[in-house]
Scaffold this motif. Structure first.
Motif, PDB file in Angstrom:
ATOM      1  N   VAL A  28      59.845  61.505  35.016  1.00 36.76           N
ATOM      2  CA  VAL A  28      60.659  60.870  36.062  1.00 36.76           C
ATOM      3  C   VAL A  28      59.789  59.849  36.773  1.00 36.76           C
ATOM      4  CG1 VAL A  28      61.904  61.228  38.236  1.00 36.76           C
ATOM      5  CG2 VAL A  28      62.146  62.889  36.376  1.00 36.76           C
ATOM      6  N   TYR A  29      60.231  58.596  36.806  1.00 28.35           N
ATOM      7  CA  TYR A  29      59.431  57.554  37.435  1.00 28.35           C
ATOM      8  C   TYR A  29      60.280  56.520  38.172  1.00 28.35           C
ATOM      9  CZ  TYR A  29      60.708  55.285  33.015  1.00 28.35           C
ATOM     10  OH  TYR A  29      61.400  54.791  31.941  1.00 28.35           O
ATOM     11  N   ILE A 155      36.123  48.861  38.819  1.00 26.64           N
ATOM     12  CA  ILE A 155      37.590  48.927  38.743  1.00 26.64           C
ATOM     13  C   ILE A 155      38.083  50.310  39.151  1.00 26.64           C
ATOM     14  CG2 ILE A 155      37.852  47.149  36.969  1.00 26.64           C
ATOM     15  CD1 ILE A 155      38.412  50.664  35.834  1.00 26.64           C
ATOM     16  N   TYR A 156      39.339  50.339  39.613  1.00 28.14           N
ATOM     17  CA  TYR A 156      40.053  51.596  39.838  1.00 28.14           C
ATOM     18  C   TYR A 156      41.123  51.753  38.766  1.00 28.14           C
ATOM     19  CZ  TYR A 156      38.018  51.710  44.533  1.00 28.14           C
ATOM     20  OH  TYR A 156      37.145  51.737  45.588  1.00 28.14           O
ATOM     21  N   HIS A 157      41.382  52.985  38.400  1.00 27.37           N
ATOM     22  CA  HIS A 157      42.517  53.304  37.543  1.00 27.37           C
ATOM     23  C   HIS A 157      43.683  53.654  38.456  1.00 27.37           C
ATOM     24  CE1 HIS A 157      40.245  53.398  33.755  1.00 27.37           C
ATOM     25  NE2 HIS A 157      39.253  53.882  34.496  1.00 27.37           N
ATOM     26  N   VAL A 158      44.799  52.952  38.293  1.00 29.48           N
ATOM     27  CA  VAL A 158      45.931  53.116  39.206  1.00 29.48           C
ATOM     28  C   VAL A 158      47.235  53.260  38.422  1.00 29.48           C
ATOM     29  CG1 VAL A 158      44.765  51.733  40.965  1.00 29.48           C
ATOM     30  CG2 VAL A 158      46.455  50.650  39.452  1.00 29.48           C
ATOM     31  N   LYS A 163      54.641  43.880  36.283  1.00 34.22           N
ATOM     32  CA  LYS A 163      55.422  42.663  36.533  1.00 34.22           C
ATOM     33  C   LYS A 163      56.814  42.727  35.922  1.00 34.22           C
ATOM     34  CE  LYS A 163      53.344  40.258  32.587  1.00 34.22           C
ATOM     35  NZ  LYS A 163      52.487  39.106  32.196  1.00 34.22           N
ATOM     36  N   ASN A 164      57.016  43.620  34.949  1.00 27.02           N
ATOM     37  CA  ASN A 164      58.341  43.823  34.351  1.00 27.02           C
ATOM     38  C   ASN A 164      59.085  44.986  34.998  1.00 27.02           C
ATOM     39  OD1 ASN A 164      57.977  41.725  32.376  1.00 27.02           O
ATOM     40  ND2 ASN A 164      56.615  43.118  31.266  1.00 27.02           N
ATOM     41  N   SER A 168      53.565  51.816  35.002  1.00 24.97           N
ATOM     42  CA  SER A 168      52.396  51.576  34.147  1.00 24.97           C
ATOM     43  C   SER A 168      51.133  52.150  34.769  1.00 24.97           C
ATOM     44  CB  SER A 168      52.204  50.069  33.913  1.00 24.97           C
ATOM     45  OG  SER A 168      51.829  49.421  35.131  1.00 24.97           O
ATOM     46  N   MET A 169      50.196  52.462  33.890  1.00 27.48           N
ATOM     47  CA  MET A 169      48.855  52.854  34.308  1.00 27.48           C
ATOM     48  C   MET A 169      47.934  51.708  33.932  1.00 27.48           C
ATOM     49  SD  MET A 169      48.992  56.875  33.170  1.00 27.48           S
ATOM     50  CE  MET A 169      50.135  56.606  31.811  1.00 27.48           C
ATOM     51  N   GLN A 170      47.233  51.166  34.911  1.00 26.15           N
ATOM     52  CA  GLN A 170      46.430  49.974  34.662  1.00 26.15           C
ATOM     53  C   GLN A 170      45.165  49.979  35.507  1.00 26.15           C
ATOM     54  OE1 GLN A 170      49.858  47.454  35.767  1.00 26.15           O
ATOM     55  NE2 GLN A 170      48.542  46.511  37.297  1.00 26.15           N
ATOM     56  N   GLU A 171      44.392  48.915  35.367  1.00 22.74           N
ATOM     57  CA  GLU A 171      43.132  48.784  36.099  1.00 22.74           C
ATOM     58  C   GLU A 171      43.258  47.703  37.164  1.00 22.74           C
ATOM     59  OE1 GLU A 171      40.281  47.870  33.094  1.00 22.74           O
ATOM     60  OE2 GLU A 171      40.355  49.871  32.169  1.00 22.74           O
ATOM     61  N   VAL A 172      42.618  47.954  38.307  1.00 24.46           N
ATOM     62  CA  VAL A 172      42.587  46.979  39.402  1.00 24.46           C
ATOM     63  C   VAL A 172      41.135  46.851  39.847  1.00 24.46           C
ATOM     64  CG1 VAL A 172      43.283  46.500  41.776  1.00 24.46           C
ATOM     65  CG2 VAL A 172      44.925  47.497  40.176  1.00 24.46           C
ATOM     66  N   SER A 173      40.644  45.634  39.955  1.00 23.84           N
ATOM     67  CA  SER A 173      39.251  45.434  40.363  1.00 23.84           C
ATOM     68  C   SER A 173      39.044  45.873  41.804  1.00 23.84           C
ATOM     69  CB  SER A 173      38.850  43.963  40.216  1.00 23.84           C
ATOM     70  OG  SER A 173      39.489  43.173  41.208  1.00 23.84           O
ATOM     71  N   PHE A 174      37.814  46.258  42.122  1.00 25.90           N
ATOM     72  CA  PHE A 174      37.476  46.625  43.498  1.00 25.90           C
ATOM     73  C   PHE A 174      37.845  45.491  44.457  1.00 25.90           C
ATOM     74  CE2 PHE A 174      33.853  49.958  42.811  1.00 25.90           C
ATOM     75  CZ  PHE A 174      34.759  50.777  42.148  1.00 25.90           C
ATOM     76  N   GLU A 175      37.571  44.244  44.023  1.00 29.53           N
ATOM     77  CA  GLU A 175      37.820  43.086  44.888  1.00 29.53           C
ATOM     78  C   GLU A 175      39.314  42.922  45.165  1.00 29.53           C
ATOM     79  OE1 GLU A 175      36.955  38.249  45.036  1.00 29.53           O
ATOM     80  OE2 GLU A 175      36.435  39.425  43.256  1.00 29.53           O
ATOM     81  N   GLN A 176      40.122  43.009  44.097  1.00 26.19           N
ATOM     82  CA  GLN A 176      41.572  42.903  44.269  1.00 26.19           C
ATOM     83  C   GLN A 176      42.091  44.004  45.180  1.00 26.19           C
ATOM     84  OE1 GLN A 176      43.627  42.943  40.491  1.00 26.19           O
ATOM     85  NE2 GLN A 176      43.924  40.733  40.516  1.00 26.19           N
ATOM     86  N   PHE A 177      41.622  45.221  44.933  1.00 25.86           N
ATOM     87  CA  PHE A 177      42.115  46.346  45.717  1.00 25.86           C
ATOM     88  C   PHE A 177      41.776  46.165  47.193  1.00 25.86           C
ATOM     89  CE2 PHE A 177      42.072  50.407  47.792  1.00 25.86           C
ATOM     90  CZ  PHE A 177      43.210  51.024  47.303  1.00 25.86           C
TER      91      PHE A 177
END
Length: 365
Positions: A28-29, A155-158, A163-164, A168-177
């Motif tokens: 469920v998501y 990076i963090y795993h989030v 965008k669609n 999703s499970m993806q990576e986000v850079s420390f800087e972006q976060f």
């Protein structure tokens, strides 16, 4: 005198370079509160009684309908990210504003929590988060789930909608976060952590606060199915714990779904697939529940009810896809057949759930 630089250096040396906590794509998501919980608990056998005793009841909140004009169909309990009365998960609640006042570095906070096997949920501005629909387009405050980090790759795993608008499970850079987190999110200032518990954690507890314990109760499932069938407000059962939630429950949701569809056709409401997605997920969870009850011997292996719900699931999935197609093509005529289909789903489900209750009572009397 303690040299704080030496202390911080020692902490860094002891910090694990990579931590990725167990998390899988949830069943469920449609709303992320469910996704976070199920992504953590789904793989574990001891959590199955709770999972299959939940995701039976659906409701439209009167608050969303009357105050916000939103047709927000959801499961009950709705598992918003601040939800805390859940077995197997131990929640700790904090506030971004308090952490800022205390001078807490967000990266140290997240890394420490994850090292202690605690998942973290907070709010960010997705304008700064790559592979989201609002990235570099517009500011949008939304929740995000962090389940790991990599110090070398920064990076963090989030878990997040991409965008669609797919989970999703993806990576986000420390800087972006850090950019996304630092935006003043107004009332959205929660930062929560929660840890998955084992059954042994309950046994080891001096007072056994109810965490890490949930026993299978067939009568509870039957009672909740009966609530759904009769459109009863299941929150009335919880008066000793909380004030009942005002809403439209169970089979009574279908007229509201039809009302919402008509408003989309007439251009009064924007396209919104979420209520139809949740309806589809509900049928999928009903199929999973029937299979689980078969495994436990509470339903016969050849019960025709499974095929009935598989038919309902296909019909619900088709209506969900019509809304998606209508939105993509900007064609509201595509929606015109939905209300007739909803009427058929409602009639079929009325029969199927009545039969399911009768079979459960007969096999377990």
């Amino acid at each position: 005198m303690i040299d704080m630089l030496e202390v911080e250096s020692a902490l860094v040396e002891k910090t694990k370079k990579v931590v990725i906590l167990p998390f899988e794509k949830p069943k469920v998501y449609g709303f992320l509160g469910h996704a976070y919980v199920l992504g953590v608990l789904q793989p574990y056998e001891y959590a199955q009684p709770w999972i299959h005793s939940s995701y039976i009841q659906l409701f439209f909140s009167k608050h969303y309908l009357n105050d916000l004009g939103e047709y927000r169909l959801d499961f009950y309990p709705d598992l918003m990210i601040a939800y805390r009365n859940l077995p197997w998960l131990e929640y700790k609640h904090s506030d971004k504003k308090i952490l800022k006042q205390l001078g807490v570095d967000i990266h140290k906070y997240l890394i420490t929590q994850l090292e202690r096997e605690s998942y973290v949920v907070t709010y960010v501005d997705e304008y700064y988060i790559g592979n989201t629909s609002s990235y570099q387009q517009y500011h949008f405050i939304h929740d995000i789930f962090i389940y790991g980090y990599d110090l070398e790759r920064q990076i963090y795993h989030v878990a997040i909608f991409d965008k669609n608008r797919q989970f999703s499970m993806q990576e986000v850079s420390f800087e972006q976060f850090e950019q996304a987190y630092s935006v003043d999110s107004g009332v959205h200032s929660l930062i929560n952590s929660f840890k998955r518990l084992e059954p042994a954690d309950y046994e080891a507890s001096k007072f056994g606060a109810g965490l890490a314990r949930f026993e299978f109760d067939l009568q509870l499932i039957i009672d909740t199915l009966q609530d759904y069938l009769e459109g009863k407000n299941s929150t009335e059962r919880l008066k000793i714990q909380q004030h009942p939630v005002e809403g439209i429950f169970g089979m009574d949701i279908y007229p509201l779904l039809q009302e919402f569809t008509t408003k989309m056709i007439d251009g009064i409401k924007y396209f919104d697939v979420r209520p139809f997605h949740i309806l589809w997920e509900h049928k999928m969870m009903m199929i999973a529940r029937i299979k689980y009850l078969q495994q436990l011997g509470h339903l016969s292996a050849d019960t025709p009810i499974l095929a009935e719900f598989e038919w309902l699931e296909k019909r619900a999935y088709a209506q969900r896809n019509k809304v998606i197609k209508g939105h993509m093509c900007d064609d509201r005529k595509i929606l015109q057949s939905i209300n007739d289909s909803l009427q058929g789903i409602q009639a079929g489900e009325q029969i199927a759930i009545t039969q399911l209750i009768e079979e459960l009572q007969k096999n377990n009397s």
